[in-house]
Scaffold this active site. Sequence first.
Site, mmCIF file in Angstrom:
data_model
loop_
_atom_site.group_PDB
_atom_site.id
_atom_site.type_symbol
_atom_site.label_atom_id
_atom_site.label_comp_id
_atom_site.label_asym_id
_atom_site.label_seq_id
_atom_site.Cartn_x
_atom_site.Cartn_y
_atom_site.Cartn_z
ATOM 1 N N PHE A 147 0.860 -1.184 0.000
ATOM 2 C CA PHE A 147 0.000 0.000 0.000
ATOM 3 C C PHE A 147 0.894 1.230 0.000
ATOM 4 O O PHE A 147 1.611 1.483 0.960
ATOM 5 C CB PHE A 147 -0.946 0.054 1.204
ATOM 6 C CG PHE A 147 -1.858 1.246 1.096
ATOM 7 C CD1 PHE A 147 -3.018 1.176 0.340
ATOM 8 C CD2 PHE A 147 -1.522 2.459 1.681
ATOM 9 C CE1 PHE A 147 -3.837 2.298 0.184
ATOM 10 C CE2 PHE A 147 -2.336 3.581 1.525
ATOM 11 C CZ PHE A 147 -3.493 3.487 0.774
ATOM 12 N N ASP A 232 9.447 2.849 1.912
ATOM 13 C CA ASP A 232 8.267 3.643 2.231
ATOM 14 C C ASP A 232 8.035 3.542 3.736
ATOM 15 O O ASP A 232 7.447 2.587 4.232
ATOM 16 C CB ASP A 232 7.049 3.136 1.447
ATOM 17 C CG ASP A 232 5.784 3.946 1.773
ATOM 18 O OD1 ASP A 232 5.800 4.700 2.766
ATOM 19 O OD2 ASP A 232 4.791 3.811 1.033
ATOM 20 N N LYS A 261 2.942 11.385 6.886
ATOM 21 C CA LYS A 261 2.112 11.239 8.090
ATOM 22 C C LYS A 261 2.640 12.016 9.305
ATOM 23 O O LYS A 261 2.405 13.197 9.405
ATOM 24 C CB LYS A 261 1.924 9.766 8.404
ATOM 25 C CG LYS A 261 1.141 9.059 7.282
ATOM 26 C CD LYS A 261 0.416 7.856 7.760
ATOM 27 C CE LYS A 261 -0.120 7.011 6.644
ATOM 28 N NZ LYS A 261 -1.434 7.438 6.189
HETATM 29 C C1 LIG Z 1 2.901 3.003 3.700
HETATM 30 C C2 LIG Z 1 2.092 4.113 3.113
HETATM 31 N N1 LIG Z 1 2.500 4.705 1.977
HETATM 32 C C3 LIG Z 1 1.799 5.711 1.424
HETATM 33 C C4 LIG Z 1 0.626 6.165 1.973
HETATM 34 C C5 LIG Z 1 -0.147 7.286 1.309
HETATM 35 O O1 LIG Z 1 -0.138 8.427 2.087
HETATM 36 P P1 LIG Z 1 -1.257 9.561 1.871
HETATM 37 O O2 LIG Z 1 -2.558 9.002 2.318
HETATM 38 O O3 LIG Z 1 -0.779 10.710 2.739
HETATM 39 O O4 LIG Z 1 -1.224 9.908 0.418
HETATM 40 C C6 LIG Z 1 0.157 5.567 3.154
HETATM 41 C C7 LIG Z 1 -1.118 6.009 3.751
HETATM 42 O O5 LIG Z 1 -1.777 5.300 4.473
HETATM 43 C C8 LIG Z 1 0.912 4.523 3.733
HETATM 44 O O6 LIG Z 1 0.505 3.919 4.850
#
Ligand SMILES: Cc1ncc(COP(=O)(O)O)c(C=O)c1O
Length: 407
Positions: A147, A232, A261
């Site tokens: 994700f 990530d 975040k």
């Molecule tokens: C591991 C990871 N990458 C990317 C994202 C995407 O972030 P955003 O919702 O700020 O676009 C999230 C969001 O939950 C995430 O948990």
Amino acid sequence: MTAHVTETSGPALVALAAARTAHNYSPLPVVVEHAEGAWMTDVDGRRYLDLLAGYSALNFGHGHPALLRAAHDQLDRLTLTSRAFLHDQFGAFCAELGDLAGKELVLPMNTGAEAVETTIKVARKWGYDVKGVPADSARIVVAAGNFHGRTTTIVGFSDDPDARGGFGPFAPGFVRVPYGDLAALEAALDEHTVAVLLEPIQVESGVVIPPDGYLRGVREACTRENVLFAADEIQSGLGRTGRTFACDHEDVVPDMYVLGKALGGGIVPVSAVVANTDVLGVLHPGQHGSTFGGNPLACAVGRQVVAMLATGEYQERADKLGLRMRERLDALLGKGLVAVRTRGLWAGVDIDPRIGTGRSVCEALMARGVLAKDTHGSTIRLAPPLVIEEADLDWGLDQLAAVVTGG
Ligand SMILES: Cc1ncc(COP(=O)(O)O)c(C=O)c1O
């Protein structure tokens, strides 16, 4: 005519949201009005313990005084310049975040998905300019169950039918391999591979922790094959797992940290890609950007987040409270829970299907004053704010125990 909404009760505001907003989420029917630390209060005055912490965007809790101070001070001085001009918080934020991560350069953006998109662009550009990959043939290796956000490029390499279904056609150039399987990942690397993009812990899949040595093996394979390792750490980073980065658990340093975040202190969206000059240096003026990325308010709050993480206090707290949470959750194995995965103050717990679904357990928790979030049917993620008091955490876990044991 423009309506002036006068509804103030919870049920009325739930109905209003259901009637007038796109249904791209199915929130629990709670309408929060204010919050402090780990506690939220709804419009009808009911208090709830927050065990989700905005998907870890609220690692420092609601309304942390130092973060609010940084935001207020900045609000009164300067909030936006665009990147056409510099401002006094910009260089300082980038230098301080870079130092925290042990990297030379920072590229600030806003949301997590934008930081992931930035990572993809930088990796491809690096592939063409530095590795010598033939034009338009760069490949990025990603993991099954990933994700990384919601843009069309990103959902294109997801294997979640809800995330991708109906949104094609998708961008080419991604290869998906099973998560945690080093041999499969190694086999996927070739002369066109520019990057491996992974979550050190997979969150949407239910806080899935790869086998010991996996991240180290990925690091070694990337180095050997001249491929960038992009981690990530949008959700796993910045204290959540008891370390500054989840990669620290294996003493692994990726080429690119992808952050978001908690970097915005629960106040503003702040994301960033953090890497050395040999990687981020491939971008030149006009090739990438964002009007709001690195804005003064974001940088002022981000600097305070970095300063708080630099003390190590929050990482230590996540470690200590995480052990406590682990002990309490383990005691429920076979008594309503069928599996527990934790790292730091972060847990994925699988509910015994005989008890109910993740959603029904979250609803029962809500009725007891605890807010948590289900994922993939039978799993609940717990990510309390790192500032939660131990007694409150215990109380929240008492409620979970009561729900899953029928107590
Ligand atoms: C591991 C990871 N990458 C990317 C994202 C995407 O972030 P955003 O919702 O700020 O676009 C999230 C969001 O939950 C995430 O948990």
